[in-house]
Design an enzyme around this catalytic site. Structure first.
Site, mmCIF file in Angstrom:
data_model
loop_
_atom_site.group_PDB
_atom_site.id
_atom_site.type_symbol
_atom_site.label_atom_id
_atom_site.label_comp_id
_atom_site.label_asym_id
_atom_site.label_seq_id
_atom_site.Cartn_x
_atom_site.Cartn_y
_atom_site.Cartn_z
ATOM 1 N N GLU A 61 0.785 -1.259 0.014
ATOM 2 C CA GLU A 61 -0.154 0.048 -0.137
ATOM 3 C C GLU A 61 0.791 1.195 0.089
ATOM 4 O O GLU A 61 0.563 2.364 -0.656
ATOM 5 C CB GLU A 61 -0.802 0.001 1.136
ATOM 6 C CG GLU A 61 -1.740 1.130 1.396
ATOM 7 C CD GLU A 61 -2.797 1.115 2.418
ATOM 8 O OE1 GLU A 61 -3.518 2.165 2.712
ATOM 9 O OE2 GLU A 61 -2.735 0.087 3.224
ATOM 10 N N HIS A 65 7.741 10.278 -18.856
ATOM 11 C CA HIS A 65 7.467 8.915 -17.996
ATOM 12 C C HIS A 65 7.494 7.623 -18.871
ATOM 13 O O HIS A 65 7.297 7.829 -20.416
ATOM 14 C CB HIS A 65 6.095 8.882 -17.158
ATOM 15 C CG HIS A 65 6.291 10.044 -16.163
ATOM 16 N ND1 HIS A 65 5.300 10.209 -15.227
ATOM 17 C CD2 HIS A 65 7.213 10.727 -15.784
ATOM 18 C CE1 HIS A 65 5.668 11.076 -14.298
ATOM 19 N NE2 HIS A 65 7.022 11.481 -14.601
ATOM 20 N N GLU A 79 5.306 5.691 -19.865
ATOM 21 C CA GLU A 79 3.981 5.640 -20.607
ATOM 22 C C GLU A 79 4.152 6.162 -21.808
ATOM 23 O O GLU A 79 3.657 6.120 -23.051
ATOM 24 C CB GLU A 79 2.759 5.985 -19.994
ATOM 25 C CG GLU A 79 2.492 5.237 -18.563
ATOM 26 C CD GLU A 79 3.002 5.892 -17.488
ATOM 27 O OE1 GLU A 79 2.142 5.760 -16.371
ATOM 28 O OE2 GLU A 79 4.252 6.376 -17.259
ATOM 29 N N CYS A 110 0.304 8.486 -13.592
ATOM 30 C CA CYS A 110 -0.229 9.671 -12.799
ATOM 31 C C CYS A 110 -1.065 10.424 -13.644
ATOM 32 O O CYS A 110 -1.872 10.180 -14.761
ATOM 33 C CB CYS A 110 1.229 10.460 -13.064
ATOM 34 S SG CYS A 110 1.870 11.072 -14.304
ATOM 35 N N CYS A 121 0.299 11.452 -17.254
ATOM 36 C CA CYS A 121 0.269 10.608 -18.345
ATOM 37 C C CYS A 121 -1.141 9.981 -18.636
ATOM 38 O O CYS A 121 -1.418 9.641 -19.610
ATOM 39 C CB CYS A 121 1.000 9.369 -17.568
ATOM 40 S SG CYS A 121 2.811 9.507 -17.641
#
Length: 252
Positions: free
Chosen positions: A95, A129, A131, A159, A162
């Site tokens: 997490e 990034h 992506e 994010c 992206c």
């Protein structure tokens, strides 16, 4: 795409460099010297004079502060197989992802031919990034007459920036079908992240969380595993269910 046995020497050198950086970061976390002491040098401690840690001596005797170290240029690391150490750390679906400040993106691309494009991207430092880099480096050219079925397995979900870029790409490239499996949800409590994921789903992207079976598949397909089977970490299933519930709440 080359198979695991024909991986290039460049990939190996990149792995060594990343391991060296990881070791250097670990050294930085060692306890600082006590007041009145200098760090150990060749196994010996030297006294600190006038409350200074020998700064003048360490900097050539002129007392000047060392210039800040510059980070290496931004780069996107590409390859065929991921080092197992980095996979187990970066893809762990905990997490709280402390220290996991980069994105690993494993991809499969089916363009209707007999073979699939397969590999991974890893972003380093600040800049584009993984992506965004995928569409710059893996699929720089788009043919409207060709159907693209793309599957990503990512260490964390996109994010907000992206997600926005991917949404625009899917709207502009009607023959692209994208499915994203994520090990973790990135900053899922932030409103802009939730809005970005909703927009991405509305544009036709299938968003999924990685379950234990998906970790096994990526381990077998994208990791230099030396034929060792994947062993799920503790709470792998529970963490998947936790993130799956959060994603369902966001997309409802």
């Amino acid at each position: 795409m080359a198979d695991r046995k024909s991986s290039s020497g460049v990939g190996s050198r990149q792995t060594v460099k990343r391991k060296e950086r990881a070791e250097n970061e670990a050294k930085k976390e060692e306890k600082p010297p006590k007041e009145g002491e200098k760090p150990e040098v060749n196994g010996k401690k030297e006294a600190v004079e006038n409350g200074e840690a020998g700064a003048g001596v360490e900097n050539g005797g002129n007392g000047e502060k060392p210039e800040p170290m510059e980070l290496p240029p931004f780069e996107i690391i590409t390859g065929d197989r991921i080092d197992p150490f980095f996979y187990k750390f970066q893809f762990k679906n905990v997490e709280y992802s402390s220290g996991r400040n980069k994105t690993f993106l494993c991809y499969l691309v089916d363009q209707g031919s007999d073979s699939l494009l397969r590999g991974y991207l890893e972003d380093e430092h600040a800049g584009a990034h993984a992506e965004d880099a995928f569409f710059q480096q893996v699929l720089p050219n788009y043919d409207p007459a060709c159907k693209y079925t793309i599957t990503w397995y990512m260490s964390s979900s996109p994010c907000a920036a992206c997600a926005g870029k991917l949404t625009e790409i899917l709207k502009a490239r009607k023959s692209v079908r994208l499915t994203i499996f994520s090990a973790r949800l990135f900053d899922w409590e932030e409103p802009e992240i939730q809005a970005g994921l909703k927009a991405l789903a509305a544009a036709g992207c299938k968003l999924r969380m990685m379950k234990p079976l998906d970790f096994t598949y990526t381990w077998d397909t994208f990791v230099e595993n030396d034929e060792e089977p994947f062993t799920p970490w503790e709470d792998c299933q529970d963490n998947y269910e936790y993130y799956q519930d959060k994603l369902a709440d966001i997309l409802q």
